[in-house]
Design a protein around this motif. Structure first.
Motif, mmCIF file in Angstrom:
data_model
loop_
_atom_site.group_PDB
_atom_site.id
_atom_site.type_symbol
_atom_site.label_atom_id
_atom_site.label_comp_id
_atom_site.label_asym_id
_atom_site.label_seq_id
_atom_site.Cartn_x
_atom_site.Cartn_y
_atom_site.Cartn_z
ATOM 1 N N LYS A 43 8.109 25.827 -0.819
ATOM 2 C CA LYS A 43 8.251 27.196 -1.911
ATOM 3 C C LYS A 43 8.441 26.516 -3.183
ATOM 4 O O LYS A 43 9.645 26.077 -3.800
ATOM 5 C CB LYS A 43 9.559 27.914 -1.561
ATOM 6 N N LYS A 44 7.259 26.342 -3.958
ATOM 7 C CA LYS A 44 7.417 25.926 -5.431
ATOM 8 C C LYS A 44 7.985 26.788 -6.315
ATOM 9 O O LYS A 44 7.863 28.069 -6.262
ATOM 10 C CB LYS A 44 5.994 25.397 -5.655
ATOM 11 N N CYS A 45 8.581 25.955 -7.460
ATOM 12 C CA CYS A 45 9.124 26.872 -8.520
ATOM 13 C C CYS A 45 8.377 26.563 -9.617
ATOM 14 O O CYS A 45 8.947 27.098 -10.802
ATOM 15 C CB CYS A 45 10.529 26.465 -8.599
ATOM 16 N N GLU A 46 7.178 26.197 -9.881
ATOM 17 C CA GLU A 46 6.495 25.869 -10.978
ATOM 18 C C GLU A 46 6.264 27.314 -12.020
ATOM 19 O O GLU A 46 6.437 27.160 -13.209
ATOM 20 C CB GLU A 46 5.186 25.244 -10.813
ATOM 21 N N HIS A 47 5.998 28.322 -11.259
ATOM 22 C CA HIS A 47 5.881 29.436 -11.947
ATOM 23 C C HIS A 47 6.930 29.900 -12.621
ATOM 24 O O HIS A 47 6.975 30.597 -13.576
ATOM 25 C CB HIS A 47 5.259 30.662 -11.179
ATOM 26 N N ILE A 48 8.157 29.819 -12.028
ATOM 27 C CA ILE A 48 9.486 30.059 -12.488
ATOM 28 C C ILE A 48 9.736 29.207 -13.817
ATOM 29 O O ILE A 48 10.169 29.684 -14.872
ATOM 30 C CB ILE A 48 10.647 30.033 -11.622
ATOM 31 N N VAL A 49 9.516 28.053 -13.554
ATOM 32 C CA VAL A 49 9.948 26.931 -14.861
ATOM 33 C C VAL A 49 9.004 27.235 -16.011
ATOM 34 O O VAL A 49 9.291 27.585 -17.182
ATOM 35 C CB VAL A 49 9.388 25.573 -14.399
ATOM 36 N N GLN A 50 7.533 27.698 -15.786
ATOM 37 C CA GLN A 50 6.940 28.297 -16.822
ATOM 38 C C GLN A 50 7.407 29.438 -17.630
ATOM 39 O O GLN A 50 6.883 29.480 -19.000
ATOM 40 C CB GLN A 50 5.357 28.478 -16.514
ATOM 41 N N LYS A 51 8.166 30.269 -16.937
ATOM 42 C CA LYS A 51 8.717 31.423 -17.604
ATOM 43 C C LYS A 51 9.628 31.003 -18.958
ATOM 44 O O LYS A 51 9.775 31.767 -19.729
ATOM 45 C CB LYS A 51 9.713 32.232 -16.688
ATOM 46 N N TYR A 52 10.050 29.649 -18.796
ATOM 47 C CA TYR A 52 10.966 29.200 -19.948
ATOM 48 C C TYR A 52 10.274 28.109 -20.801
ATOM 49 O O TYR A 52 11.102 27.462 -21.696
ATOM 50 C CB TYR A 52 12.173 28.574 -19.109
ATOM 51 N N ALA A 53 9.223 28.111 -20.614
ATOM 52 C CA ALA A 53 8.348 26.980 -21.647
ATOM 53 C C ALA A 53 8.637 27.406 -23.052
ATOM 54 O O ALA A 53 8.446 26.396 -23.967
ATOM 55 C CB ALA A 53 6.946 27.164 -21.459
ATOM 56 N N ASP A 54 8.841 28.612 -23.506
ATOM 57 C CA ASP A 54 8.802 29.102 -24.790
ATOM 58 C C ASP A 54 10.554 29.124 -25.347
ATOM 59 O O ASP A 54 10.963 29.253 -26.369
ATOM 60 C CB ASP A 54 8.267 30.096 -25.240
ATOM 61 N N LYS A 55 11.214 28.874 -24.257
ATOM 62 C CA LYS A 55 12.722 29.100 -24.535
ATOM 63 C C LYS A 55 13.464 27.626 -24.402
ATOM 64 O O LYS A 55 14.610 27.397 -24.951
ATOM 65 C CB LYS A 55 13.653 29.929 -23.574
ATOM 66 N N LEU A 56 12.852 26.598 -23.477
ATOM 67 C CA LEU A 56 13.522 25.424 -23.299
ATOM 68 C C LEU A 56 12.404 24.310 -23.627
ATOM 69 O O LEU A 56 11.271 24.581 -23.386
ATOM 70 C CB LEU A 56 14.218 25.280 -22.071
ATOM 71 N N ASP A 57 13.045 23.132 -23.918
ATOM 72 C CA ASP A 57 12.105 22.053 -23.759
ATOM 73 C C ASP A 57 12.016 21.422 -22.485
ATOM 74 O O ASP A 57 12.963 20.674 -21.992
ATOM 75 C CB ASP A 57 12.545 20.828 -24.750
#
Length: 321
Positions: A43-57
Motif C-alpha cells: 500500500k504505497k503512499c507516494e501519491h500522498i507525499v506528492q500532495k505536499y510537494a509545494d508545502k514541504l521540502d
C-alpha cells in the motif's frame, strides 16, 4: 540556523503519513527537509507525499523491505542536514517542535536527543488510555520520555535526533527490528556522545488503536529487551524484570488461592491496589472516566504482554543462545 533532515520509514500505512506530513506543514521553524522511506509496502503512499510537494521540502523513496532500522539508515545516507530526526509514521508533530529543538541545541551541546510523547485531544479514548499507560510513572512507561527519567537518557526512534557527526562515527542501526533503537542509543552513548531529553520537543504518538494490537506491540518490546541483552548484557537491569514478575505473580494467583487463603487475599489486594492507582492517576490526568476505566486494561496489558515477551525470549536465549 541548523538544517534538519526528517527521516520517516513507513510500511503499509498511507493514512498515517498524510496526517504526519500535514502537521509538519504547520511548523514555526521551517529549515528542514523530509525524507519518506517506503519500506517495500504493498500500500504505497507516494501519491500522498506528492500532495505536499509545494508545502514541504519532501522526497519520496521506495526500497525493498528490510525493516525500520535499515530503512532509517537508507534515509541517513540521503540526508543533507546537520541533524537527522527520526519519527514513527503514527506521530503528529506540534507546531513548535523544531523551534524547541533549535532553542535547546543553541544552549546545550548535545549530539543525540529525544522527546516525550503525549495524547492529542483528537485521540480516541483507547488511544488516550494507551498513551497513559506508556507514559505513567506507575507502569514501566514512566521511563520512556518522562521528564524525570532514570540514569542516562536513551532516545527512542519514535522521536529521536542525532547529529551528522554521530552517524559518521557510529554508523546507523546494526539491527533492523526488535530493540534496534535501544541498541543504537547504547552504541551512541558508549562512543562518548552526550544525550538529552528535550521536554518541549514532544510528539503526539498514536501508537495502537486496540488492546490486541497493543498486546502484540508490548510482547515485542519485552522480547526486544532480551534481544538487546545479547549485545549489552549489562543493559538488562533489575527493573526490567518487574513486568515479568508482575506476569508470573498474576498467573500464580489461582495457585495461592488453593494453598493459603490469607496469602491469596494479600496477593489479590496488591493487584487491586495497582489497578486502583492507575485508574485514579488516569482520571486525574485525563479528566475522563471512560479513559480511566480503559487505563486499567491498558496498564495490565502493558505489563503482562511485556512480561510474557520478556520471559519467552529469555527462554529462547537460554536454549539456543
Amino acid at each position: 540556523m541548523r538544517f534538519y533532515s526528517v527521516i520517516i520509514p513507513i510500511y503499509n500505512r498511507p493514512q498515517e503519513i498524510d496526517e504526519l506530513l500535514e502537521s509538519l506543514t504547520k511548523q514555526t521553524y521551517t529549515n528542514f527537509e523530509v525524507l519518506v522511506i517506503e519500506d517495500g509496502s504493498s500500500k504505497k503512499c507516494e501519491h500522498i507525499v506528492q500532495k505536499y510537494a509545494d508545502k514541504l521540502d519532501v522526497q519520496y523513496y521506495f526500497k525493498e523491505n528490510s525493516g525500520q532500522g535499515f530503512s532509517r539508515n537508507f534515509g541517513f545516507e540521503k540526508a543533507k542536514g546537520n541533524y537527522f530526526i527520526v519519527f514513527d509514521s503514527d506521530c503528529l508533530i506540534p507546531e513548535h517542535y523544531f523551534q524547541a529543538v533549535e532553542d535547546y541545541l543553541t544552549e546545550h551541546k548535545v549530539d543525540a536527543f529525544g522527546g516525550p510523547d503525549k495524547a492529542h485531544a483528537s485521540f480516541t479514548p483507547m488511544q488516550k488510555a494507551i498513551s497513559y499507560s506508556m507514559t505513567s510513572p506507575f507502569t514501566t512507561g514512566g521511563i520512556r520520555g518522562n521528564k524525570k527519567h532514570y540514569g542516562t537518557f536513551h532516545p527512542r526512534s519514535f522521536n529521536m535526533g542525532i547529529s551528522r557527526k554521530v552517524f559518521e562515527k557510529v554508523g546507523g542501526y546494526k539491527i533492523t527490528r526488535m530493540g534496534e533503537d535501544l541498541e543504537f542509543s547504547m552504541r551512541i552513548i558508549k562512543a562518548g556522545f552526550k544525550t538529552a531529553l528535550i521536554p518541549d520537543a514532544y510528539v503526539y504518538h498514536k501508537r495502537r488503536t486496540s488492546l490486541p494490537q497493543f498486546y502484540k506491540q508490548l510482547h515485542f518490546f519485552g522480547r526486544a529487551r532480551i534481544n538487546v541483552g545479547r549485545f549489552y548484557e549489562e543493559e538488562v537491569k533489575l527493573f526490567h524484570w518487574f513486568p515479568a514478575l508482575f506476569t508470573l505473580g498474576f498467573i500464580s494467583l489461582p495457585f495461592w488461592s488453593a494453598v493459603n487463603i490469607y496469602v491469596s487475599m494479600a496477593a489479590y489486594s496488591v493487584y487491586g491496589l495497582f489497578f486502583l492507582i492507575n485508574f485514579s492517576s488516569s482520571l486525574a490526568q485525563n479528566k475522563n472516566i471512560h479513559v480511566a476505566v480503559l487505563s486499567i486494561a491498558t496498564s495490565f496489558v502493558q505489563l503482562f504482554a511485556y512480561g510474557v515477551g520478556f520471559l519467552t525470549e529469555l527462554g529462547r536465549k537460554l536454549v539456543v543462545g
